[in-house]
Design a protein around this motif. Structure first.
Motif, PDB file in Angstrom:
ATOM      1  N   LEU A 120       3.708  -1.797  -2.558  1.00 16.59           N
ATOM      2  CA  LEU A 120       2.350  -2.459  -2.552  1.00 16.59           C
ATOM      3  C   LEU A 120       2.287  -3.688  -3.838  1.00 16.59           C
ATOM      4  O   LEU A 120       2.846  -3.139  -4.913  1.00 16.59           O
ATOM      5  CB  LEU A 120       0.831  -1.658  -2.702  1.00 16.59           C
ATOM      6  CG  LEU A 120      -0.192  -2.582  -2.769  1.00 16.59           C
ATOM      7  CD1 LEU A 120      -0.705  -3.099  -1.382  1.00 16.59           C
ATOM      8  CD2 LEU A 120      -1.284  -1.283  -3.098  1.00 16.59           C
ATOM      9  N   ASN A 121       1.974  -4.730  -3.378  1.00 15.06           N
ATOM     10  CA  ASN A 121       2.128  -5.780  -4.362  1.00 15.06           C
ATOM     11  C   ASN A 121       0.906  -6.658  -4.407  1.00 15.06           C
ATOM     12  O   ASN A 121      -0.045  -6.517  -3.592  1.00 15.06           O
ATOM     13  CB  ASN A 121       3.100  -6.811  -4.092  1.00 15.06           C
ATOM     14  CG  ASN A 121       4.332  -6.179  -3.971  1.00 15.06           C
ATOM     15  OD1 ASN A 121       5.115  -6.032  -5.205  1.00 15.06           O
ATOM     16  ND2 ASN A 121       4.894  -5.803  -3.062  1.00 15.06           N
ATOM     17  N   ILE A 122       0.500  -7.553  -5.631  1.00 14.84           N
ATOM     18  CA  ILE A 122      -0.651  -8.171  -5.399  1.00 14.84           C
ATOM     19  C   ILE A 122      -0.304  -9.480  -6.070  1.00 14.84           C
ATOM     20  O   ILE A 122       0.407  -9.639  -7.038  1.00 14.84           O
ATOM     21  CB  ILE A 122      -2.113  -7.455  -6.362  1.00 14.84           C
ATOM     22  CG1 ILE A 122      -3.033  -8.193  -5.984  1.00 14.84           C
ATOM     23  CG2 ILE A 122      -1.462  -7.263  -7.723  1.00 14.84           C
ATOM     24  CD1 ILE A 122      -4.495  -7.553  -6.386  1.00 14.84           C
ATOM     25  N   SER A 123      -0.701 -10.714  -5.181  1.00 14.98           N
ATOM     26  CA  SER A 123      -0.606 -11.948  -5.755  1.00 14.98           C
ATOM     27  C   SER A 123      -2.051 -12.467  -6.145  1.00 14.98           C
ATOM     28  O   SER A 123      -2.775 -12.577  -5.194  1.00 14.98           O
ATOM     29  CB  SER A 123       0.237 -12.803  -4.689  1.00 14.98           C
ATOM     30  OG  SER A 123       1.378 -12.234  -4.288  1.00 14.98           O
ATOM     31  N   VAL A 124      -2.047 -12.840  -7.270  1.00 19.90           N
ATOM     32  CA  VAL A 124      -3.556 -13.538  -7.835  1.00 19.90           C
ATOM     33  C   VAL A 124      -3.525 -14.999  -7.142  1.00 19.90           C
ATOM     34  O   VAL A 124      -2.375 -15.535  -7.520  1.00 19.90           O
ATOM     35  CB  VAL A 124      -3.832 -13.128  -9.051  1.00 19.90           C
ATOM     36  CG1 VAL A 124      -4.892 -13.960  -9.738  1.00 19.90           C
ATOM     37  CG2 VAL A 124      -3.658 -11.677  -9.497  1.00 19.90           C
ATOM     38  N   ILE A 125      -4.402 -15.546  -6.833  1.00 19.61           N
ATOM     39  CA  ILE A 125      -4.721 -16.857  -6.385  1.00 19.61           C
ATOM     40  C   ILE A 125      -5.264 -17.503  -7.604  1.00 19.61           C
ATOM     41  O   ILE A 125      -6.666 -16.980  -8.159  1.00 19.61           O
ATOM     42  CB  ILE A 125      -5.429 -17.134  -5.312  1.00 19.61           C
ATOM     43  CG1 ILE A 125      -4.770 -16.555  -4.192  1.00 19.61           C
ATOM     44  CG2 ILE A 125      -5.769 -18.511  -4.986  1.00 19.61           C
ATOM     45  CD1 ILE A 125      -5.602 -16.324  -2.760  1.00 19.61           C
TER      46      ILE A 125
END
Length: 167
Positions: free
Chosen positions: A47-52
């Motif tokens: 699981l990864n998260i990319s912040v906009i």
């Protein structure tokens, strides 16, 4: 102008992202926030998260996604309501797809489920995603007290599970 910033440690996530998460998804379509954070902190988790971020570095949304061998699965994608309609979401998802080295699969509410469902489907189609209404998909409950949720898969650069030939 937006940019995507991959965050590897939950301590670096702006608090506003938690608020956007709760504002954007009904309870049956979101995991416990603490669970999400612990998965992000687990170096072995896919699981990864990319912040906009907007040009000034302000976080206005996020994409949570799972990297699998053959494809990437977008679990959640949300943009702050205050910037919706200005191209931030479409810029973010297009940029995300360009950066990923494999097909992208995501889920949406079934067509006709509510007013927003058809708008979301149209949004993703304009971003190059293909709908797969004939592929039955049920989101398992995120917690024991929550229901299963029937959803529809959409993909970009299709893979074998979809049975299509999109680009």
């Amino acid at each position: 102008m937006i940019r995507l910033v991959d965050v590897k440690f939950s301590s670096r996530l702006p608090q506003r992202l938690c608020e956007i998460y709760f504002e954007s998804f009904p309870v049956e379509e979101r995991r416990d926030w603490a669970d999400l954070l612990s998965r992000i902190d687990d170096v072995d988790s896919p699981l990864n998260i990319s912040v906009i971020e907007m040009g000034d570095g302000v976080a206005v949304g996020f994409i949570t996604w799972w990297r699998f061998e053959e494809f990437v699965y977008v679990e959640h994608f949300a943009v702050d309501a205050s910037v919706r309609g200005g191209g931030v979401g479409s810029d973010a998802i297009r940029k995300f797809v360009e950066q990923i080295d494999r097909p992208v699969v995501l889920e949406v509410e079934l067509a006709g489920a509510n007013d927003m469902a058809d708008r979301r489907i149209g949004f993703y189609e304009r971003c190059g995603f293909m709908s797969h209404p004939d592929f039955e998909y049920i989101q398992p409950p995120y917690a024991p007290h929550l229901p299963e949720v029937p959803l529809m898969l959409m993909s970009r650069s299709c893979i074998a599970i979809c049975g299509c030939q999109s680009t």
